[in-house]
Design a protein around this motif. Structure first.
Motif, PDB file in Angstrom:
ATOM      1  N   LEU A   1      -8.172  -9.308  -3.865  1.00  0.00           N
ATOM      2  CA  LEU A   1      -9.197  -8.524  -4.538  1.00  0.00           C
ATOM      3  C   LEU A   1      -9.072  -8.729  -6.043  1.00  0.00           C
ATOM      4  O   LEU A   1      -7.976  -8.692  -6.605  1.00  0.00           O
ATOM      5  N   TRP A   2     -10.228  -8.946  -6.669  1.00  0.00           N
ATOM      6  CA  TRP A   2     -10.321  -9.066  -8.127  1.00  0.00           C
ATOM      7  C   TRP A   2     -11.219  -7.947  -8.618  1.00  0.00           C
ATOM      8  O   TRP A   2     -12.273  -7.674  -8.025  1.00  0.00           O
ATOM      9  N   THR A   3     -10.818  -7.270  -9.695  1.00  0.00           N
ATOM     10  CA  THR A   3     -11.576  -6.121 -10.184  1.00  0.00           C
ATOM     11  C   THR A   3     -11.865  -6.262 -11.673  1.00  0.00           C
ATOM     12  O   THR A   3     -11.137  -6.933 -12.415  1.00  0.00           O
ATOM     13  N   LEU A   4     -12.946  -5.591 -12.104  1.00  0.00           N
ATOM     14  CA  LEU A   4     -13.336  -5.535 -13.512  1.00  0.00           C
ATOM     15  C   LEU A   4     -13.824  -4.129 -13.808  1.00  0.00           C
ATOM     16  O   LEU A   4     -14.663  -3.591 -13.080  1.00  0.00           O
ATOM     17  N   SER A   5     -13.294  -3.543 -14.866  1.00  0.00           N
ATOM     18  CA  SER A   5     -13.723  -2.220 -15.287  1.00  0.00           C
ATOM     19  C   SER A   5     -14.066  -2.265 -16.765  1.00  0.00           C
ATOM     20  O   SER A   5     -13.239  -2.635 -17.597  1.00  0.00           O
ATOM     21  N   ASN A   6     -15.318  -1.911 -17.085  1.00  0.00           N
ATOM     22  CA  ASN A   6     -15.808  -2.006 -18.450  1.00  0.00           C
ATOM     23  C   ASN A   6     -16.895  -0.952 -18.638  1.00  0.00           C
ATOM     24  O   ASN A   6     -17.622  -0.625 -17.710  1.00  0.00           O
ATOM     25  N   ALA A   7     -17.007  -0.419 -19.871  1.00  0.00           N
ATOM     26  CA  ALA A   7     -18.002   0.618 -20.129  1.00  0.00           C
ATOM     27  C   ALA A   7     -19.416   0.118 -19.862  1.00  0.00           C
ATOM     28  O   ALA A   7     -20.285   0.878 -19.427  1.00  0.00           O
ATOM     29  N   ALA A   8     -19.678  -1.162 -20.119  1.00  0.00           N
ATOM     30  CA  ALA A   8     -21.014  -1.718 -19.918  1.00  0.00           C
ATOM     31  C   ALA A   8     -21.281  -2.062 -18.457  1.00  0.00           C
ATOM     32  O   ALA A   8     -22.369  -1.816 -17.934  1.00  0.00           O
ATOM     33  N   THR A   9     -20.303  -2.640 -17.790  1.00  0.00           N
ATOM     34  CA  THR A   9     -20.506  -3.116 -16.420  1.00  0.00           C
ATOM     35  C   THR A   9     -20.203  -2.066 -15.366  1.00  0.00           C
ATOM     36  O   THR A   9     -20.685  -2.169 -14.231  1.00  0.00           O
ATOM     37  N   GLY A  10     -19.393  -1.071 -15.713  1.00  0.00           N
ATOM     38  CA  GLY A  10     -18.894  -0.154 -14.703  1.00  0.00           C
ATOM     39  C   GLY A  10     -17.756  -0.808 -13.933  1.00  0.00           C
ATOM     40  O   GLY A  10     -17.141  -1.779 -14.398  1.00  0.00           O
ATOM     41  N   ASN A  11     -17.458  -0.297 -12.750  1.00  0.00           N
ATOM     42  CA  ASN A  11     -16.369  -0.822 -11.927  1.00  0.00           C
ATOM     43  C   ASN A  11     -16.921  -1.835 -10.920  1.00  0.00           C
ATOM     44  O   ASN A  11     -17.725  -1.483 -10.064  1.00  0.00           O
ATOM     45  N   LEU A  12     -16.470  -3.080 -11.042  1.00  0.00           N
ATOM     46  CA  LEU A  12     -16.908  -4.155 -10.157  1.00  0.00           C
ATOM     47  C   LEU A  12     -15.706  -4.713  -9.408  1.00  0.00           C
ATOM     48  O   LEU A  12     -14.579  -4.695  -9.912  1.00  0.00           O
ATOM     49  N   SER A  13     -15.942  -5.241  -8.218  1.00  0.00           N
ATOM     50  CA  SER A  13     -14.869  -5.881  -7.459  1.00  0.00           C
ATOM     51  C   SER A  13     -15.419  -7.036  -6.648  1.00  0.00           C
ATOM     52  O   SER A  13     -16.582  -7.016  -6.227  1.00  0.00           O
ATOM     53  N   ILE A  14     -14.579  -8.046  -6.451  1.00  0.00           N
ATOM     54  CA  ILE A  14     -14.949  -9.236  -5.685  1.00  0.00           C
ATOM     55  C   ILE A  14     -13.828  -9.547  -4.699  1.00  0.00           C
ATOM     56  O   ILE A  14     -12.651  -9.621  -5.094  1.00  0.00           O
ATOM     57  N   ALA A  15     -14.178  -9.727  -3.446  1.00  0.00           N
ATOM     58  CA  ALA A  15     -13.205 -10.134  -2.438  1.00  0.00           C
ATOM     59  C   ALA A  15     -12.876 -11.608  -2.612  1.00  0.00           C
ATOM     60  O   ALA A  15     -13.764 -12.436  -2.811  1.00  0.00           O
ATOM     61  N   LEU A  16     -11.583 -11.933  -2.539  1.00  0.00           N
ATOM     62  CA  LEU A  16     -11.124 -13.314  -2.682  1.00  0.00           C
ATOM     63  C   LEU A  16     -10.465 -13.766  -1.380  1.00  0.00           C
ATOM     64  O   LEU A  16      -9.731 -12.998  -0.750  1.00  0.00           O
ATOM     65  N   THR A  17     -10.726 -15.008  -1.000  1.00  0.00           N
ATOM     66  CA  THR A  17     -10.129 -15.547   0.221  1.00  0.00           C
ATOM     67  C   THR A  17      -9.589 -16.948  -0.047  1.00  0.00           C
ATOM     68  O   THR A  17     -10.023 -17.639  -0.971  1.00  0.00           O
ATOM     69  N   GLY A  18      -8.638 -17.358   0.788  1.00  0.00           N
ATOM     70  CA  GLY A  18      -8.073 -18.700   0.681  1.00  0.00           C
ATOM     71  C   GLY A  18      -7.034 -18.919   1.758  1.00  0.00           C
ATOM     72  O   GLY A  18      -6.508 -17.966   2.336  1.00  0.00           O
ATOM     73  N   SER A  19      -6.736 -20.179   2.027  1.00  0.00           N
ATOM     74  CA  SER A  19      -5.711 -20.513   3.021  1.00  0.00           C
ATOM     75  C   SER A  19      -5.104 -21.861   2.664  1.00  0.00           C
ATOM     76  O   SER A  19      -5.699 -22.659   1.927  1.00  0.00           O
ATOM     77  N   GLY A  20      -3.903 -22.114   3.193  1.00  0.00           N
ATOM     78  CA  GLY A  20      -3.244 -23.381   2.913  1.00  0.00           C
ATOM     79  C   GLY A  20      -1.845 -23.423   3.491  1.00  0.00           C
ATOM     80  O   GLY A  20      -1.413 -22.502   4.198  1.00  0.00           O
ATOM     81  N   SER A  21      -1.135 -24.475   3.166  1.00  0.00           N
ATOM     82  CA  SER A  21       0.241 -24.641   3.651  1.00  0.00           C
ATOM     83  C   SER A  21       1.011 -25.524   2.684  1.00  0.00           C
ATOM     84  O   SER A  21       0.422 -26.254   1.873  1.00  0.00           O
ATOM     85  N   THR A  22       2.333 -25.442   2.769  1.00  0.00           N
ATOM     86  CA  THR A  22       3.179 -26.245   1.914  1.00  0.00           C
ATOM     87  C   THR A  22       4.572 -26.336   2.522  1.00  0.00           C
ATOM     88  O   THR A  22       4.888 -25.640   3.503  1.00  0.00           O
ATOM     89  N   THR A  23       5.410 -27.177   1.948  1.00  0.00           N
ATOM     90  CA  THR A  23       6.814 -27.275   2.330  1.00  0.00           C
ATOM     91  C   THR A  23       7.669 -26.761   1.181  1.00  0.00           C
ATOM     92  O   THR A  23       7.485 -27.179   0.037  1.00  0.00           O
ATOM     93  N   VAL A  24       8.577 -25.839   1.486  1.00  0.00           N
ATOM     94  CA  VAL A  24       9.386 -25.179   0.465  1.00  0.00           C
ATOM     95  C   VAL A  24      10.830 -25.654   0.582  1.00  0.00           C
ATOM     96  O   VAL A  24      11.425 -25.624   1.671  1.00  0.00           O
ATOM     97  N   ASN A  25      11.378 -26.093  -0.541  1.00  0.00           N
ATOM     98  CA  ASN A  25      12.788 -26.471  -0.595  1.00  0.00           C
ATOM     99  C   ASN A  25      13.626 -25.226  -0.870  1.00  0.00           C
ATOM    100  O   ASN A  25      13.445 -24.557  -1.883  1.00  0.00           O
ATOM    101  N   VAL A  26      14.528 -24.910   0.036  1.00  0.00           N
ATOM    102  CA  VAL A  26      15.335 -23.696  -0.038  1.00  0.00           C
ATOM    103  C   VAL A  26      16.760 -24.062  -0.445  1.00  0.00           C
ATOM    104  O   VAL A  26      17.378 -24.954   0.143  1.00  0.00           O
ATOM    105  N   VAL A  27      17.283 -23.381  -1.449  1.00  0.00           N
ATOM    106  CA  VAL A  27      18.641 -23.606  -1.951  1.00  0.00           C
ATOM    107  C   VAL A  27      19.447 -22.322  -1.799  1.00  0.00           C
ATOM    108  O   VAL A  27      18.891 -21.244  -1.560  1.00  0.00           O
ATOM    109  N   ARG A  28      20.779 -22.440  -1.985  1.00  0.00           N
ATOM    110  CA  ARG A  28      21.646 -21.285  -1.749  1.00  0.00           C
ATOM    111  C   ARG A  28      21.983 -20.578  -3.051  1.00  0.00           C
ATOM    112  O   ARG A  28      22.291 -21.201  -4.067  1.00  0.00           O
ATOM    113  N   ALA A  29      21.915 -19.251  -2.978  1.00  0.00           N
ATOM    114  CA  ALA A  29      22.475 -18.379  -4.004  1.00  0.00           C
ATOM    115  C   ALA A  29      23.747 -17.756  -3.432  1.00  0.00           C
ATOM    116  O   ALA A  29      24.246 -18.201  -2.391  1.00  0.00           O
TER     117      ALA A  29
END
Length: 235
Positions: free
Chosen positions: A81-109
């Motif tokens: 969700l992305w939102t905008l609040s301004n005296a001129a525009t009022g409160n606006l919101s836009i739904a955001l979507t996306g998908s994907g994949s990746t390979t993550v290199n994991v190291v030790r702490a």
């Protein structure tokens, strides 16, 4: 009288109000120049539309207290969700979507293993019809929305498919490199603000050519009336 009617019709045509005029301004979260308010000396503001296009990213940590180091596949589906609040525009919101994949290199702490990955192209767009009265005047309107997904430490706006024994958490306000630059730098939000207005000239004094045609029509009408023969009546 046909000439009189023709002249009068031409005058009415020339005096018809001019069409609406459009002013278009653009800005984005990175530059934030601001949008100029509508100059009321130009005319009457009829409508205001704001088109917003958002493409955001976020930064996440994959971690486990029991797994081994190595490379692990991760996939996701985001519903942010992305939102905008301004005296001129009022409160606006836009739904955001996306998908994907990746390979993550994991190291030790010391007590766990971990790795980082970014999610890109969480997108959405929408056009809003706004109240023109809020945009009249002088000065500028600064539009600066907020991508809530960049601040959810629990990453609850995203569904992950993770390897066994792993969990994920969001880097608050970050979008890459382990830093926390804030969500304005985590992708883009662009704005297109459109003013449609009617110039004052459409309501004011006719142009000289219009005056000439009107006077010509009135003069012809007067001449025709003077040439009309007088009626004589007998008692």
């Amino acid at each position: 009288m046909r000439f009189v009617a023709t002249a009068a019709s031409a005058a009415m045509f020339l005096a018809a109000p001019a069409g609406a005029v459009t002013i278009v301004q653009t800005d984005n979260d990175m530059t934030q120049h601001g949008m100029a308010k509508f100059d009321v000396t130009l005319g009457v503001l009829n409508s205001v539309t704001l088109k917003i296009k958002v493409n955001k990213s976020n930064y996440n940590q994959l971690y486990s207290t029991t797994a081994a180091t190595g490379n692990y596949a991760v996939s996701w589906t985001s519903n942010g969700l992305w939102t905008l609040s301004n005296a001129a525009t009022g409160n606006l919101s836009i739904a955001l979507t996306g998908s994907g994949s990746t390979t993550v290199n994991v190291v030790r702490a010391t007590n766990f293993v971990y790795g980082y990955f970014s999610i890109y192209d969480v997108i959405g767009s929408q056009t809003f019809d706004l109240n023109p009265a809020n945009f009249n005047g002088v000065g500028y309107i600064l539009l600066d929305g907020k991508y809530l997904g960049a601040h959810l430490v629990d990453a609850s706006d995203t569904t992950f498919v993770l390897p066994p024994d792993f969990a994920v958490r969001r880097v608050n306000g970050g979008c890459g490199g382990g830093g926390t630059p804030g969500d304005d730098l985590c992708g883009t939000a662009s704005y297109t603000l459109t003013y449609d207005y009617t110039p004052w000239a459409a309501f004011g004094v006719p142009e000289p050519a219009t005056w000439a045609m009107m006077l010509l029509g009135f003069g012809a009408m007067g001449a025709a009336m003077r040439r009309r023969p007088a009626k004589v009546s007998f008692a």
